[in-house]
Scaffold this motif. Structure first.
Motif, PDB file in Angstrom:
ATOM      1  N   PRO A 193       7.221  29.782  24.129  1.00  0.00           N
ATOM      2  CA  PRO A 193       6.233  30.546  23.351  1.00  0.00           C
ATOM      3  C   PRO A 193       6.596  32.027  23.233  1.00  0.00           C
ATOM      4  O   PRO A 193       6.318  32.651  22.200  1.00  0.00           O
ATOM      5  CB  PRO A 193       4.935  30.362  24.148  1.00  0.00           C
ATOM      6  N   ALA A 194       7.210  32.588  24.284  1.00  0.00           N
ATOM      7  CA  ALA A 194       7.573  34.009  24.246  1.00  0.00           C
ATOM      8  C   ALA A 194       8.613  34.275  23.164  1.00  0.00           C
ATOM      9  O   ALA A 194       8.515  35.267  22.423  1.00  0.00           O
ATOM     10  CB  ALA A 194       8.096  34.457  25.606  1.00  0.00           C
ATOM     11  N   VAL A 195       9.616  33.397  23.054  1.00  0.00           N
ATOM     12  CA  VAL A 195      10.660  33.582  22.034  1.00  0.00           C
ATOM     13  C   VAL A 195      10.073  33.433  20.633  1.00  0.00           C
ATOM     14  O   VAL A 195      10.355  34.239  19.733  1.00  0.00           O
ATOM     15  CB  VAL A 195      11.800  32.575  22.260  1.00  0.00           C
ATOM     16  N   ILE A 196       9.255  32.396  20.431  1.00  0.00           N
ATOM     17  CA  ILE A 196       8.648  32.174  19.114  1.00  0.00           C
ATOM     18  C   ILE A 196       7.751  33.355  18.735  1.00  0.00           C
ATOM     19  O   ILE A 196       7.805  33.868  17.604  1.00  0.00           O
ATOM     20  CB  ILE A 196       7.845  30.863  19.117  1.00  0.00           C
ATOM     21  N   ALA A 197       6.926  33.805  19.694  1.00  0.00           N
ATOM     22  CA  ALA A 197       6.021  34.924  19.412  1.00  0.00           C
ATOM     23  C   ALA A 197       6.800  36.203  19.140  1.00  0.00           C
ATOM     24  O   ALA A 197       6.445  36.977  18.237  1.00  0.00           O
ATOM     25  CB  ALA A 197       5.066  35.123  20.588  1.00  0.00           C
ATOM     26  N   TYR A 198       7.874  36.442  19.904  1.00  0.00           N
ATOM     27  CA  TYR A 198       8.670  37.654  19.689  1.00  0.00           C
ATOM     28  C   TYR A 198       9.267  37.675  18.281  1.00  0.00           C
ATOM     29  O   TYR A 198       9.205  38.706  17.591  1.00  0.00           O
ATOM     30  CB  TYR A 198       9.776  37.738  20.731  1.00  0.00           C
ATOM     31  N   ASN A 199       9.841  36.574  17.853  1.00  0.00           N
ATOM     32  CA  ASN A 199      10.436  36.521  16.516  1.00  0.00           C
ATOM     33  C   ASN A 199       9.388  36.730  15.439  1.00  0.00           C
ATOM     34  O   ASN A 199       9.611  37.459  14.454  1.00  0.00           O
ATOM     35  CB  ASN A 199      11.145  35.186  16.311  1.00  0.00           C
ATOM     36  N   LYS A 200       8.220  36.091  15.589  1.00  0.00           N
ATOM     37  CA  LYS A 200       7.172  36.215  14.577  1.00  0.00           C
ATOM     38  C   LYS A 200       6.619  37.634  14.527  1.00  0.00           C
ATOM     39  O   LYS A 200       6.495  38.220  13.441  1.00  0.00           O
ATOM     40  CB  LYS A 200       6.037  35.237  14.887  1.00  0.00           C
ATOM     41  N   PHE A 201       6.289  38.193  15.676  1.00  0.00           N
ATOM     42  CA  PHE A 201       5.666  39.512  15.691  1.00  0.00           C
ATOM     43  C   PHE A 201       6.661  40.606  15.299  1.00  0.00           C
ATOM     44  O   PHE A 201       6.269  41.623  14.728  1.00  0.00           O
ATOM     45  CB  PHE A 201       5.057  39.799  17.059  1.00  0.00           C
ATOM     46  N   THR A 202       7.941  40.409  15.611  1.00  0.00           N
ATOM     47  CA  THR A 202       8.941  41.379  15.164  1.00  0.00           C
ATOM     48  C   THR A 202       9.020  41.395  13.649  1.00  0.00           C
ATOM     49  O   THR A 202       9.102  42.469  13.027  1.00  0.00           O
ATOM     50  CB  THR A 202      10.311  41.037  15.769  1.00  0.00           C
ATOM     51  N   ALA A 203       8.994  40.206  13.037  1.00  0.00           N
ATOM     52  CA  ALA A 203       9.012  40.130  11.570  1.00  0.00           C
ATOM     53  C   ALA A 203       7.740  40.741  10.979  1.00  0.00           C
ATOM     54  O   ALA A 203       7.794  41.476   9.987  1.00  0.00           O
ATOM     55  CB  ALA A 203       9.166  38.675  11.123  1.00  0.00           C
ATOM     56  N   ASP A 204       6.589  40.451  11.595  1.00  0.00           N
ATOM     57  CA  ASP A 204       5.327  41.017  11.092  1.00  0.00           C
ATOM     58  C   ASP A 204       5.314  42.536  11.214  1.00  0.00           C
ATOM     59  O   ASP A 204       4.866  43.242  10.296  1.00  0.00           O
ATOM     60  CB  ASP A 204       4.146  40.428  11.867  1.00  0.00           C
ATOM     61  N   ALA A 205       5.796  43.053  12.345  1.00  0.00           N
ATOM     62  CA  ALA A 205       5.845  44.506  12.527  1.00  0.00           C
ATOM     63  C   ALA A 205       6.771  45.142  11.504  1.00  0.00           C
ATOM     64  O   ALA A 205       6.481  46.228  10.970  1.00  0.00           O
ATOM     65  CB  ALA A 205       6.303  44.845  13.945  1.00  0.00           C
ATOM     66  N   GLY A 206       7.897  44.484  11.195  1.00  0.00           N
ATOM     67  CA  GLY A 206       8.809  45.007  10.188  1.00  0.00           C
ATOM     68  C   GLY A 206       8.164  45.067   8.811  1.00  0.00           C
ATOM     69  O   GLY A 206       8.356  46.037   8.065  1.00  0.00           O
ATOM     70  N   LYS A 207       7.383  44.038   8.465  1.00  0.00           N
ATOM     71  CA  LYS A 207       6.712  44.029   7.158  1.00  0.00           C
ATOM     72  C   LYS A 207       5.658  45.126   7.070  1.00  0.00           C
ATOM     73  O   LYS A 207       5.542  45.813   6.043  1.00  0.00           O
ATOM     74  CB  LYS A 207       6.071  42.662   6.921  1.00  0.00           C
TER      75      LYS A 207
END
Length: 239
Positions: A193-207
């Motif tokens: 879950p940590a890896v999945i959440a990190y990838n998703k939130f990094t993309a969201d923060a970039g947007k």
């Protein structure tokens, strides 16, 4: 003897495996469980926070492009605690007003100061969006290895028990190996879950950061035109 072996194999529940584990393996499991709880706390917090930031950006863009004057919007927001585009707007307008109150004459210098003020605020907002994402990355990368460490220690303990009992009966070996593998399972439970959440939130923060950067560029162009309009008469009079 056979009944004892059957009783041992029938008591292979998660709780019993945890209680039968050695001190080091227990500490590893507890640490991984705490990391998993911290991961989900970050996931919930970031999901709510990013949703709130999106709504704030949408509301600000709607107000900003509604035709309301910049001065009026600045008076409305200057006394509030702003974030996102609102914070970028307030920082630019504050520098704008300070510069003209001090008698700004150089448009290039004024434009650079405004852009710098917006860049500083944008960096601060971006940093706030990415806060605690490093924890997710650390948990995602380290948890499997920590769980593997617990597994290695548990298997070593099992082999020592086998050597001590001088028996390779599966009923003797299985509980120790199972409790050792449980550490790896908990490590993966924390890491995935940590890896999945990190990838998703990094993309969201970039947007979200890209949206704020686009607004900063658009607002810089608007202020650049207004600077030319305000300072053009001064330059003509000086000539």
């Amino acid at each position: 003897m056979e009944q004892v072996g059957l009783a041992a194999t029938s008591d292979v529940t998660l709780w019993s495996l945890f209680m039968q584990a050695g001190l080091v393996v227990k500490l590893v499991m507890l640490g991984l469980i705490a990391a998993s709880v911290w991961t989900w706390a970050i996931v919930v917090d970031k999901s709510l926070n990013y949703g709130r930031v999106r709504r704030q950006l949408d509301n600000f863009e709607q107000v900003f492009w509604s035709g309301q004057s910049l001065e009026e919007l600045y008076r409305t927001l200057s006394d509030r605690q702003t974030s996102g585009m609102g914070a970028i707007f307030v920082s630019a307008m504050r520098e704008w007003k300070k510069s003209f109150e001090r008698g700004a004459r150089a448009p290039i210098g004024l434009q650079m100061r405004i852009d710098r003020a917006m860049d500083v605020t944008l960096a601060r907002e971006s940093e706030a969006l990415e806060a605690r994402l490093g924890s997710l990355a650390t948990i995602g990368s380290a948890a499997p290895f920590i769980g593997l460490f617990g597994t290695v220690v548990g298997i070593m303990t099992s082999f020592q028990a086998i050597a001590g009992s001088k028996s390779t009966n599966l009923a003797v070996v299985a509980p120790g190996i199972a409790e050792a593998l449980l550490a790896t399972a908990i490590g993966l439970l924390a890491a995935i879950p940590a890896v999945i959440a990190y990838n998703k939130f990094t993309a969201d923060a970039g947007k979200l950061t890209a949206r704020m950067e686009a607004f900063a560029d658009e607002f810089s162009a608007i202020l650049s035109r207004q600077i030319d309009e305000k300072l053009q008469p001064s330059r003509q009079a000086a000539q």
